[in-house]
Design a protein around this motif. Sequence first.
Motif, PDB file in Angstrom:
ATOM      1  N   HIS A  11      46.491  45.582  37.512  1.00  0.00           N
ATOM      2  CA  HIS A  11      46.387  45.732  36.041  1.00  0.00           C
ATOM      3  C   HIS A  11      47.684  46.141  35.334  1.00  0.00           C
ATOM      4  O   HIS A  11      48.240  45.351  34.589  1.00  0.00           O
ATOM      5  N   ASP A  45      40.653  39.357  40.666  1.00  0.00           N
ATOM      6  CA  ASP A  45      39.919  40.621  40.512  1.00  0.00           C
ATOM      7  C   ASP A  45      38.409  40.417  40.380  1.00  0.00           C
ATOM      8  O   ASP A  45      37.740  41.156  39.663  1.00  0.00           O
ATOM      9  N   HIS A  69      44.731  40.289  44.337  1.00  0.00           N
ATOM     10  CA  HIS A  69      43.827  41.442  44.133  1.00  0.00           C
ATOM     11  C   HIS A  69      42.403  40.942  43.910  1.00  0.00           C
ATOM     12  O   HIS A  69      42.090  40.373  42.861  1.00  0.00           O
ATOM     13  N   HIS A  78      44.603  50.604  41.897  1.00  0.00           N
ATOM     14  CA  HIS A  78      44.559  50.217  40.484  1.00  0.00           C
ATOM     15  C   HIS A  78      45.372  51.214  39.669  1.00  0.00           C
ATOM     16  O   HIS A  78      45.415  52.398  40.004  1.00  0.00           O
TER      17      HIS A  78
HETATM   18 ZN    ZN Z   1      40.212  45.602  41.059  1.00  0.00          ZN
END
Ligand code: ZN
Length: 443
Positions: free
Chosen positions: A267, A318, A73, A228
């Motif tokens: 996440h 990220d 990601h 997300h």
């Molecule tokens: Zn992200």
Amino acid sequence: MTYLVRGTLVHCPVPPGEAGAELESIDDGVLLVEKGRIARIGPASELLTGELSSLPLLDYRGRLIMPGMVDVHVHYPQTDIIASYGEQLLEWLNRYTFPAEAAFADTAVAAETAEFFLDELLRNGTTSALVLGTVHPGSVDAVFGAAERRGMRLAAGKVLMDRNAPGNLRDSAASAYRDSRELIERWHGRDRLLYAITPRFAPTSSEAQLVAVGRLAREYPDAYLHTHVAENRAEVEWVRELFPGSRSYLDVYDGHGLVRERSVFAHCIHLDDDDRRRMAGQGAVAAFCPTSNLFLGSGLFDYAQARAAGVRVGLATDVGAGTSFSMFRTAAEAYKVSALLGRPLSAATLLYLCTRAGAEALYLDDRIGWFGAGMEADFIVAHPGATAMSRRRDRRSGTIAERLFALFMLGDDRHVEAVFVNGSNRLSTDAGRQAGRSEQRPG
Ligand code: ZN
Ligand code: GUN
């Protein structure tokens, strides 16, 4: 081209069992690489004999040869806003992210950033990634084109958002569907490239857009779905207000058929047991983004809890909320987050997270993420003693697990000496050139 690579081979050839991830290492090992694939793997005493011994040999003795890393990601348009001070998620998006992404209406900005971004991934030893573009279809053409020129196995997609974002960054339900379809037809399965249907997150998609995304997800079951979920408490509360009929944030996606194999959710911090059960049962993936979660003060992802529930987990930088492109540094933060939760990660688990776990997360573990005959030849040469400090530390290490652990804690781009993509060397530092004593270097 056919050649041999010699060094200490280390990888995770089997999925983790009850006892967790396992390392396999060959202290003086050799990979036989043929036409971009690994043809054989074994000890030097077996492979450097007979007719194979006349093949070109890249001699990396003293170095660790491991599978290329997989970042599940990362936002390439946020490269330039990495390390922007202050704020939690929602303020950070408005203050830094949306203005940066607006610049990608200009295809020249997209092209230049894509080149830099992919070179930065490679310099850090990352050979595959699942990447978000911006709302502009041209941003995706730029990153796929640049990846294709490098021979990389890359997944990417156009961000979909039709509300709660600045006007110049909004699409519509109809254009999201049409543009995604066009991009899928153009890129999905071309060379080593794969498409990811990419609604940004529930707050920026209308009900109509989520329905359109569900249709795409059904029509293209072998494309990824990338978004997300449950990153930040204020975000979770906002989703509760926007979707009062849904049981949970994840349920918003599940209600539209988006929780499925090849769905990657970044996440996953504020989920409950029912959410985790559904993700596990439906084959969805959690992207563990420790540097980002610490940087934005989002919370601590509980890796052991997710794995105990049977959820597939990949590791991710990220960037630009994440603070490094290095999977070594990302793994070090994953270790510390897990230590805070009372369950520190072993060296084997850290290597697994950087390599095979990402391949499993992307349903590509039959092609990348570990070494075996027929696998694609994406691998890196890591130098555990590349700096004054890591050299001193490496001298004290006895076992391969000890060497690897210290490399994960202290490592960064300086510890990546060579990076092979599809069998071609895409990076060779001076140190790497000295270590590779062959005259004939492929790539
Ligand atoms: Zn992200
Ligand atoms: N949630 C929605 N968009 C984003 C983004 O760009 N970064 C992060 N970290 N979380 C998000």
